[in-house]
Motif scaffolding. Structure first.
Motif, PDB file in Angstrom:
ATOM      1  N   ASN A 121       0.532  -1.217  -0.455  1.00 41.33           N
ATOM      2  CA  ASN A 121       0.335  -0.339   0.418  1.00 41.33           C
ATOM      3  C   ASN A 121       0.726   1.421   0.120  1.00 41.33           C
ATOM      4  O   ASN A 121       0.182   2.433  -0.228  1.00 41.33           O
ATOM      5  CB  ASN A 121      -0.763  -0.120   1.239  1.00 41.33           C
ATOM      6  CG  ASN A 121       0.019  -0.248   2.836  1.00 41.33           C
ATOM      7  OD1 ASN A 121       1.068   0.172   2.751  1.00 41.33           O
ATOM      8  ND2 ASN A 121      -0.803  -0.194   4.117  1.00 41.33           N
ATOM      9  N   ASP A 122       2.157   1.286  -0.486  1.00 37.25           N
ATOM     10  CA  ASP A 122       2.616   2.254  -1.011  1.00 37.25           C
ATOM     11  C   ASP A 122       3.117   3.063  -1.914  1.00 37.25           C
ATOM     12  O   ASP A 122       2.929   2.304  -3.168  1.00 37.25           O
ATOM     13  CB  ASP A 122       4.372   2.032   0.055  1.00 37.25           C
ATOM     14  CG  ASP A 122       5.178   1.360  -0.971  1.00 37.25           C
ATOM     15  OD1 ASP A 122       5.151   0.762  -1.881  1.00 37.25           O
ATOM     16  OD2 ASP A 122       4.649  -0.555  -1.061  1.00 37.25           O
ATOM     17  N   ALA A 123       3.279   4.013  -2.427  1.00 35.77           N
ATOM     18  CA  ALA A 123       3.637   4.389  -3.482  1.00 35.77           C
ATOM     19  C   ALA A 123       4.189   4.072  -4.453  1.00 35.77           C
ATOM     20  O   ALA A 123       3.350   4.057  -5.898  1.00 35.77           O
ATOM     21  CB  ALA A 123       4.520   5.813  -3.535  1.00 35.77           C
ATOM     22  N   GLN A 124       5.229   3.191  -4.102  1.00 34.24           N
ATOM     23  CA  GLN A 124       6.013   2.611  -5.233  1.00 34.24           C
ATOM     24  C   GLN A 124       5.116   1.177  -5.764  1.00 34.24           C
ATOM     25  O   GLN A 124       5.234   0.684  -6.939  1.00 34.24           O
ATOM     26  CB  GLN A 124       7.423   2.037  -5.043  1.00 34.24           C
ATOM     27  CG  GLN A 124       7.663   0.922  -5.656  1.00 34.24           C
ATOM     28  CD  GLN A 124       9.269   0.017  -5.179  1.00 34.24           C
ATOM     29  OE1 GLN A 124       9.818   0.837  -4.855  1.00 34.24           O
ATOM     30  NE2 GLN A 124      10.207  -0.585  -6.507  1.00 34.24           N
ATOM     31  N   ILE A 172      -7.079   7.383  -7.179  1.00 29.56           N
ATOM     32  CA  ILE A 172      -5.749   5.999  -8.136  1.00 29.56           C
ATOM     33  C   ILE A 172      -6.765   5.498  -9.128  1.00 29.56           C
ATOM     34  O   ILE A 172      -6.758   5.556 -10.468  1.00 29.56           O
ATOM     35  CB  ILE A 172      -5.024   5.665  -7.398  1.00 29.56           C
ATOM     36  CG1 ILE A 172      -3.558   6.049  -6.701  1.00 29.56           C
ATOM     37  CG2 ILE A 172      -4.342   4.512  -8.117  1.00 29.56           C
ATOM     38  CD1 ILE A 172      -2.635   5.858  -5.996  1.00 29.56           C
ATOM     39  N   THR A 214      -5.774   3.870  -3.240  1.00 24.10           N
ATOM     40  CA  THR A 214      -6.625   4.881  -3.396  1.00 24.10           C
ATOM     41  C   THR A 214      -8.129   5.034  -4.319  1.00 24.10           C
ATOM     42  O   THR A 214      -7.791   5.114  -5.619  1.00 24.10           O
ATOM     43  CB  THR A 214      -6.126   6.214  -2.513  1.00 24.10           C
ATOM     44  OG1 THR A 214      -5.429   6.771  -3.988  1.00 24.10           O
ATOM     45  CG2 THR A 214      -4.686   6.046  -1.806  1.00 24.10           C
ATOM     46  N   ARG A 258       1.759   1.591  -5.469  1.00 23.04           N
ATOM     47  CA  ARG A 258       0.321   1.796  -6.385  1.00 23.04           C
ATOM     48  C   ARG A 258       1.087   2.525  -7.630  1.00 23.04           C
ATOM     49  O   ARG A 258      -0.002   1.741  -8.863  1.00 23.04           O
ATOM     50  CB  ARG A 258       0.181   3.238  -5.527  1.00 23.04           C
ATOM     51  CG  ARG A 258      -0.775   2.464  -3.832  1.00 23.04           C
ATOM     52  CD  ARG A 258      -1.364   3.433  -3.354  1.00 23.04           C
ATOM     53  NE  ARG A 258      -2.104   2.866  -2.492  1.00 23.04           N
ATOM     54  CZ  ARG A 258      -1.621   3.896  -1.242  1.00 23.04           C
ATOM     55  NH1 ARG A 258      -1.353   4.673  -0.802  1.00 23.04           N
ATOM     56  NH2 ARG A 258      -2.836   2.510  -0.312  1.00 23.04           N
ATOM     57  N   ARG A 259       2.016   2.965  -7.408  1.00 19.50           N
ATOM     58  CA  ARG A 259       2.808   3.185  -9.004  1.00 19.50           C
ATOM     59  C   ARG A 259       2.771   1.633  -9.553  1.00 19.50           C
ATOM     60  O   ARG A 259       2.791   1.847 -11.458  1.00 19.50           O
ATOM     61  CB  ARG A 259       3.577   3.631  -8.901  1.00 19.50           C
ATOM     62  CG  ARG A 259       4.581   4.743  -9.761  1.00 19.50           C
ATOM     63  CD  ARG A 259       5.603   5.848  -9.537  1.00 19.50           C
ATOM     64  NE  ARG A 259       6.796   4.758  -8.989  1.00 19.50           N
ATOM     65  CZ  ARG A 259       7.346   5.098  -7.435  1.00 19.50           C
ATOM     66  NH1 ARG A 259       6.198   6.231  -6.931  1.00 19.50           N
ATOM     67  NH2 ARG A 259       8.624   4.783  -7.110  1.00 19.50           N
TER      68      ARG A 259
END
Length: 398
Positions: A78-81, A119, A116, A83-84
């Motif tokens: 659930n971190d930025a990487q 997103i 999210t 999700r990216r």
């Protein structure tokens, strides 16, 4: 709920199926009727290779063709990487699907990453701009919610190995109990079939702990009369044994029971580990027409003990020594008492080169070997094995 509750489901979604694309696709297929009005769900190429721009496909509301992609990430996240990476996978799969089918109007995407709402909306907008009118994005939280519902409990048990608590069992009965009662009231044989299917389903979830091989011979024989003869089974596709596996059945003519029975010594090794031989106690079959092997073993795949449910594709090759060419008629391979292979042995056997490990604890001598089964394939994922009835016909002897 289990003591761990949603946290356990979330954890298993993140890690339990790491690297196991076939089981990921089966899990998502099982969830489709739960998350929406999907039907006629089917996979494309779970083992890899060209898939025509989609991992799965289905029908939405009985009329709209849906293409789907599985964007699981090892470890979820659930971190930025995470999700990216998941967003990038969505865009790549969407481009692949629309490139393959410009008329596509429905697309579903599964990921074990927690996305999210912002997103999700952004990805839906990109799909809409590409001409997709129905976009369904199923992220980790949405899958967890479906799996922890009463409709998802069986899929959760089957694919994530999470048992049902007593409360969940009651919820499952409350949800589907009326359907079972109606079946009882209408036709008892339907109930019996349902129970048999449930029993088979539960058997398929148990770890594989026993592999049996049977070679049926023409006429009755004893080990003393048969002499130094053997059968070599080459099996590829067992979970946890990515390299092919060999099982040697060798007639045990020196055993104290050899004058009155057929006694077999069996040994197992991997193609790339010929120096490590697993030998089993001698096996005595109940028939004088059967040379048999009883092998107890445990296999691991994706972090858990391998089950019949994990079997996707198996391939069988069989070789026999010259003295058995005119006698061996049929070979059968069972796992936990379920039949994986039942092959008639070729009457036109061809001589073959067979490499026997030097560390084998029996003397196979300079035997001539003949191939009697050549690359026989079986896909349990499409045709589940049936109970053989042979499970109790073997015993080990000294």
């Amino acid at each position: 709920m289990p003591t761990e509750g949603p946290r356990l489901t979330d954890e298993r979604l993140r890690h339990h199926l790491d690297g196991n694309q076939p089981m990921r696709e089966r899990l998502c297929l099982a969830l489709m009727p739960i998350i929406g009005p999907y039907s006629r769900e089917r996979p494309r190429r779970p083992k890899g290779g060209p898939d025509g721009g989609r991992d799965i496909e289905a029908i939405y509301e009985g009329k709209t063709v849906v293409w789907g992609a599985i964007g699981f990430r090892n470890g979820g996240g659930n971190d930025a990487q995470a999700r990216r990476e998941s967003s990038q996978k969505f865009e790549e799969d969407l481009e692949s699907a629309t490139g393959e089918n410009p008329d596509l109007r429905a697309f579903v995407f599964f990921t074990n990453v927690d996305l999210t709402p912002g997103i999700v909306e952004k990805l839906k907008s990109k799909a809409t701009a590409a001409g997709i009118s129905l976009v369904d994005i199923v992220d980790a939280e949405r899958m967890r919610h479906a799996l922890d519902s009463s409709e998802g409990l069986i899929a959760r048990l089957q694919y994530l190995d999470i048992p049902m608590s007593p409360t969940e069992q009651v919820a499952l009965v409350n949800k589907f109990g009326n359907e079972l009662q109606n079946a009882v009231a209408s036709r008892f044989d339907r109930v019996e079939r349902t129970l048999n299917q449930m029993e088979r389903f539960l058997d398929f979830q148990k770890p594989i702990h026993r592999l049996d091989v049977y070679v049926n011979l023409d006429g009755e024989h004893t080990s003393t009369g048969l002499g130094a003869q053997g059968v070599l089974v080459h099996l590829a596709g067992l979970p946890g044994l990515e390299k092919s596996t060999f099982v040697l059945l060798w007639n045990d003519e020196s055993n104290k029971h050899s004058g009155s029975h057929l006694v077999n010594q069996s040994h197992l090794w991997l193609a790339d580990r010929k120096d490590k031989i697993l030998s089993f106690p001698s096996t005595l079959a109940s028939s004088l027409s059967t040379l048999a092997a009883y092998c107890e073993l445990q296999l691991k795949t994706a972090g858990h003990l391998a089950r019949i449910a994990d079997l996707v594709r198996l391939e069988l090759n069989v070789y026999i020594t010259e003295g058995l060419v005119s006698l061996a008629k049929q070979l059968i391979v069972d796992a936990n008492g379920y039949e994986l292979f039942k092959c008639e042995l070729s009457v036109e056997a061809e001589e073959a080169n067979v490499e026997i490990p030097n560390s084998l604890p029996v003397d196979t001598g300079n035997k001539k070997w003949y191939r009697v089964v050549n690359a026989f394939e079986y896909r349990p994922v499409y045709v589940p094995p049936v109970l053989s009835g042979r499970f109790q016909q073997l015993r080990t002897v000294e």
